[in-house]
Design a protein around this motif. Structure first.
Motif, PDB file in Angstrom:
ATOM      1  N   ASP A 143       0.854  -1.184   0.000  1.00 50.90           N
ATOM      2  CA  ASP A 143       0.000   0.000   0.000  1.00 50.90           C
ATOM      3  C   ASP A 143       0.889   1.231   0.000  1.00 50.90           C
ATOM      4  OD1 ASP A 143      -2.992  -0.777   0.465  1.00 50.90           O
ATOM      5  OD2 ASP A 143      -1.862  -2.094   1.789  1.00 50.90           O
ATOM      6  N   SER A 144       0.641   2.118  -0.956  1.00 53.28           N
ATOM      7  CA  SER A 144       1.379   3.374  -1.005  1.00 53.28           C
ATOM      8  C   SER A 144       0.639   4.430  -0.202  1.00 53.28           C
ATOM      9  CB  SER A 144       1.545   3.841  -2.450  1.00 53.28           C
ATOM     10  OG  SER A 144       2.134   5.133  -2.491  1.00 53.28           O
ATOM     11  N   ALA A 145       1.393   5.248   0.529  1.00 54.91           N
ATOM     12  CA  ALA A 145       0.791   6.313   1.321  1.00 54.91           C
ATOM     13  C   ALA A 145       0.321   7.468   0.464  1.00 54.91           C
ATOM     14  CB  ALA A 145       1.791   6.829   2.367  1.00 54.91           C
ATOM     15  N   LEU A 327      -4.539  -9.649   7.181  1.00 54.59           N
ATOM     16  CA  LEU A 327      -3.669  -8.833   8.029  1.00 54.59           C
ATOM     17  C   LEU A 327      -3.636  -7.392   7.526  1.00 54.59           C
ATOM     18  CD1 LEU A 327      -1.780  -8.990  10.466  1.00 54.59           C
ATOM     19  CD2 LEU A 327       0.095  -9.468   8.891  1.00 54.59           C
ATOM     20  N   ARG A 328      -3.581  -7.209   6.220  1.00 50.59           N
ATOM     21  CA  ARG A 328      -3.605  -5.848   5.647  1.00 50.59           C
ATOM     22  C   ARG A 328      -4.893  -5.130   6.025  1.00 50.59           C
ATOM     23  NH1 ARG A 328      -6.273  -3.922   1.265  1.00 50.59           N
ATOM     24  NH2 ARG A 328      -5.421  -2.027   0.268  1.00 50.59           N
ATOM     25  N   ALA A 329      -6.031  -5.809   5.893  1.00 50.72           N
ATOM     26  CA  ALA A 329      -7.310  -5.199   6.248  1.00 50.72           C
ATOM     27  C   ALA A 329      -7.355  -4.843   7.729  1.00 50.72           C
ATOM     28  CB  ALA A 329      -8.460  -6.143   5.885  1.00 50.72           C
ATOM     29  N   ASP A 330      -6.726  -5.676   8.563  1.00 51.88           N
ATOM     30  CA  ASP A 330      -6.701  -5.403   9.994  1.00 51.88           C
ATOM     31  C   ASP A 330      -5.871  -4.170  10.308  1.00 51.88           C
ATOM     32  OD1 ASP A 330      -7.567  -6.392  12.633  1.00 51.88           O
ATOM     33  OD2 ASP A 330      -5.426  -6.626  12.996  1.00 51.88           O
ATOM     34  N   VAL A 331      -4.757  -3.986   9.588  1.00 51.80           N
ATOM     35  CA  VAL A 331      -3.934  -2.785   9.780  1.00 51.80           C
ATOM     36  C   VAL A 331      -4.733  -1.540   9.421  1.00 51.80           C
ATOM     37  CG1 VAL A 331      -1.878  -1.563   8.999  1.00 51.80           C
ATOM     38  CG2 VAL A 331      -1.768  -4.021   9.393  1.00 51.80           C
ATOM     39  N   ILE A 332      -5.461  -1.592   8.300  1.00 56.46           N
ATOM     40  CA  ILE A 332      -6.248  -0.438   7.863  1.00 56.46           C
ATOM     41  C   ILE A 332      -7.371  -0.153   8.852  1.00 56.46           C
ATOM     42  CG2 ILE A 332      -7.766   0.406   6.034  1.00 56.46           C
ATOM     43  CD1 ILE A 332      -6.024  -1.117   4.045  1.00 56.46           C
ATOM     44  N   ARG A 333      -7.997  -1.200   9.382  1.00 58.02           N
ATOM     45  CA  ARG A 333      -9.036  -0.986  10.404  1.00 58.02           C
ATOM     46  C   ARG A 333      -8.441  -0.333  11.641  1.00 58.02           C
ATOM     47  NH1 ARG A 333     -11.064  -6.035   8.721  1.00 58.02           N
ATOM     48  NH2 ARG A 333      -9.814  -7.067  10.327  1.00 58.02           N
ATOM     49  N   ALA A 335      -5.878   1.635  11.801  1.00 58.92           N
ATOM     50  CA  ALA A 335      -5.578   3.038  11.516  1.00 58.92           C
ATOM     51  C   ALA A 335      -6.838   3.859  11.287  1.00 58.92           C
ATOM     52  CB  ALA A 335      -4.663   3.138  10.299  1.00 58.92           C
ATOM     53  N   ALA A 336      -7.976   3.183  11.083  1.00 58.85           N
ATOM     54  CA  ALA A 336      -9.259   3.865  10.883  1.00 58.85           C
ATOM     55  C   ALA A 336      -9.184   4.854   9.728  1.00 58.85           C
ATOM     56  CB  ALA A 336      -9.721   4.560  12.153  1.00 58.85           C
ATOM     57  N   GLY A 337      -8.525   4.448   8.658  1.00 61.86           N
ATOM     58  CA  GLY A 337      -8.422   5.321   7.495  1.00 61.86           C
ATOM     59  C   GLY A 337      -7.174   5.028   6.704  1.00 61.86           C
ATOM     60  N   PRO A 338      -6.873   5.848   5.715  1.00 61.46           N
ATOM     61  CA  PRO A 338      -5.681   5.620   4.878  1.00 61.46           C
ATOM     62  C   PRO A 338      -4.400   5.640   5.711  1.00 61.46           C
ATOM     63  CG  PRO A 338      -7.130   7.284   3.907  1.00 61.46           C
ATOM     64  CD  PRO A 338      -7.636   7.022   5.281  1.00 61.46           C
ATOM     65  N   LEU A 339      -3.437   4.812   5.325  1.00 65.88           N
ATOM     66  CA  LEU A 339      -2.159   4.771   6.025  1.00 65.88           C
ATOM     67  C   LEU A 339      -1.335   6.002   5.670  1.00 65.88           C
ATOM     68  CD1 LEU A 339      -1.271   0.999   5.497  1.00 65.88           C
ATOM     69  CD2 LEU A 339      -2.427   2.066   7.437  1.00 65.88           C
ATOM     70  N   HIS A 340      -0.556   6.473   6.632  1.00 67.82           N
ATOM     71  CA  HIS A 340       0.245   7.681   6.438  1.00 67.82           C
ATOM     72  C   HIS A 340       1.668   7.358   5.977  1.00 67.82           C
ATOM     73  CE1 HIS A 340      -2.945  10.100   8.093  1.00 67.82           C
ATOM     74  NE2 HIS A 340      -2.992   9.332   9.160  1.00 67.82           N
ATOM     75  N   ASP A 341       1.975   6.086   5.784  1.00 69.86           N
ATOM     76  CA  ASP A 341       3.281   5.684   5.291  1.00 69.86           C
ATOM     77  C   ASP A 341       3.092   4.469   4.401  1.00 69.86           C
ATOM     78  OD1 ASP A 341       5.973   5.561   4.851  1.00 69.86           O
ATOM     79  OD2 ASP A 341       6.524   4.857   6.849  1.00 69.86           O
TER      80      ASP A 341
END
Length: 358
Positions: A143-145, A327-333, A335-341
């Protein structure tokens, strides 16, 4: 889900001009000419210019002019200036809508071209990995920030060499085109040297030389090199200032911390700890998760980092690709939104004989 929401939004906007003009007609016929709603028919071509082509916008404007003329005649507005003012408003908004549609379509075509180039660049830099290499199963997530970007400063690669399967994951300091260029340099050096260098330290030295020349001491690349030796049932790891990989075993998950963290690639001119490869057992049923700090530094609303060690249990499903996706979906959940990095994950699963047979 996002694609479905975009489709719903597109459908609403597509029907909005007709709905608005029908509503104006209904109000005008019900309330009479004294309300003064007739110029609002121009909202039809205005909304059409937001999503339609210039031809569709012009057709909507023509329909709005016909409605305006018909209602103006019905209400007797052409006996005064009100009818002509309404017609002028509709014609002016239609012209502006057509011009806006032409510019918007041009920008969309330009953006589509840029996306195509980005997709080609992604295939060159971050090539699709094989799903299987012998008893090993591979899966990756990236995923690109940067919004709408397909590539960034994170990098990964897998090379089948005469010395074992060699894996690289890294993170370039900074973002943007400069980070992509640095990632390309490191990936190119790895793809070439992984076939030639028998020792992981020699491979690391090649990467350091390439990174030092390209980065000029202004940037650096954290990285982990891994060499999977199935005949010895072990992995040799070499860590250049990168987050420690996670070993997921049947009895639990542990971080493969190096004996010493060395300086990142590109900082070879600075004094630092000597590079020290270290070995960890890797047996059938084990998994190795390599990742970048965009995963572990994802924060929730309270500022808490993503607890990767606890969530590694998500990798215990039967399909490696589905597990990495979960696991990717869990990280995004989290962060509750787009990743900053930028965030990359690469999973290597040593399938057991039972899994092989199934």
């Amino acid at each position: 889900m996002a694609d479905a929401e975009r489709q719903v939004g597109y459908t609403v906007l597509a029907w909005l001009p007709a709905v608005v003009m029908a509503a104006v007609v209904a109000v005008d016929l019900t309330a009479g000419p004294g309300v003064g709603f007739l110029p609002l028919v121009s909202l039809g071509p205005a909304f059409a210019g937001l999503i339609g082509t210039w031809r569709r916008t012009a057709a909507t404007g023509a329909a709005a002019l016909l409605l305006c003329a018909g209602l103006g005649a019905y209400d007797g507005l052409f006996e005064t200036r009100r009818g002509y003012t309404a017609m002028g408003s509709v014609a002016g908004v239609t012209g502006a809508g057509v011009a806006a549609a032409v510019m918007r379509v041009g920008r969309e075509e330009q953006l589509a071209g840029v996306r195509t180039i980005a997709e080609v660049a992604q295939r060159v830099l971050l090539r699709p990995l094989p799903q299987r290499v012998g008893p090993l199963e591979l899966a990756v997530s990236y995923d690109s920030a940067v919004a709408e970007a397909r590539i960034g400063g994170d990098l990964y690669e897998v090379v089948e060499s005469p010395f074992g399967l060699r894996v690289l994951i890294g993170d370039v300091q900074g973002k943007g085109l400069a980070a992509v260029e640095a990632a390309a340099v490191v990936l190119g050096a790895f793809r070439e040297a992984a076939y030639d260098e028998a020792e992981l330290t020699a491979l690391d030295a090649r990467l350091e030389r390439s990174a030092s020349r390209a980065l000029d001491g202004e940037k650096f690349v954290t990285a982990v090199l891994a060499e999977i030796r199935l005949e010895d049932k072990e992995i040799v790891l070499l860590n250049r200032g990168h987050p420690a990989p996670v070993l997921v075993r049947p009895e639990g998950a542990v971080f493969a911390d190096p004996p010493v963290y060395c300086l990142p690639l590109g900082l070879g001119l600075h004094k630092g700890p000597q590079v020290q490869p270290h070995r960890v057992p890797f047996r059938p049923g084990d998994q190795l998760l390599l990742y970048t700090d965009g995963v572990t530094e994802a924060r929730d609303g309270g500022g808490a980092f993503y607890p990767l060690g606890e969530r590694a249990e998500l990798l215990r499903g039967s399909d490696a690709g589905a597990c990495v996706g979960a696991l990717r979906a869990d990280v995004i959940r989290h962060a509750a939104g787009p990743l900053h990095d930028d965030a990359a994950m690469l999973l290597v699963r040593y399938r057991s004989q039972l899994a092989e047979g199934g």
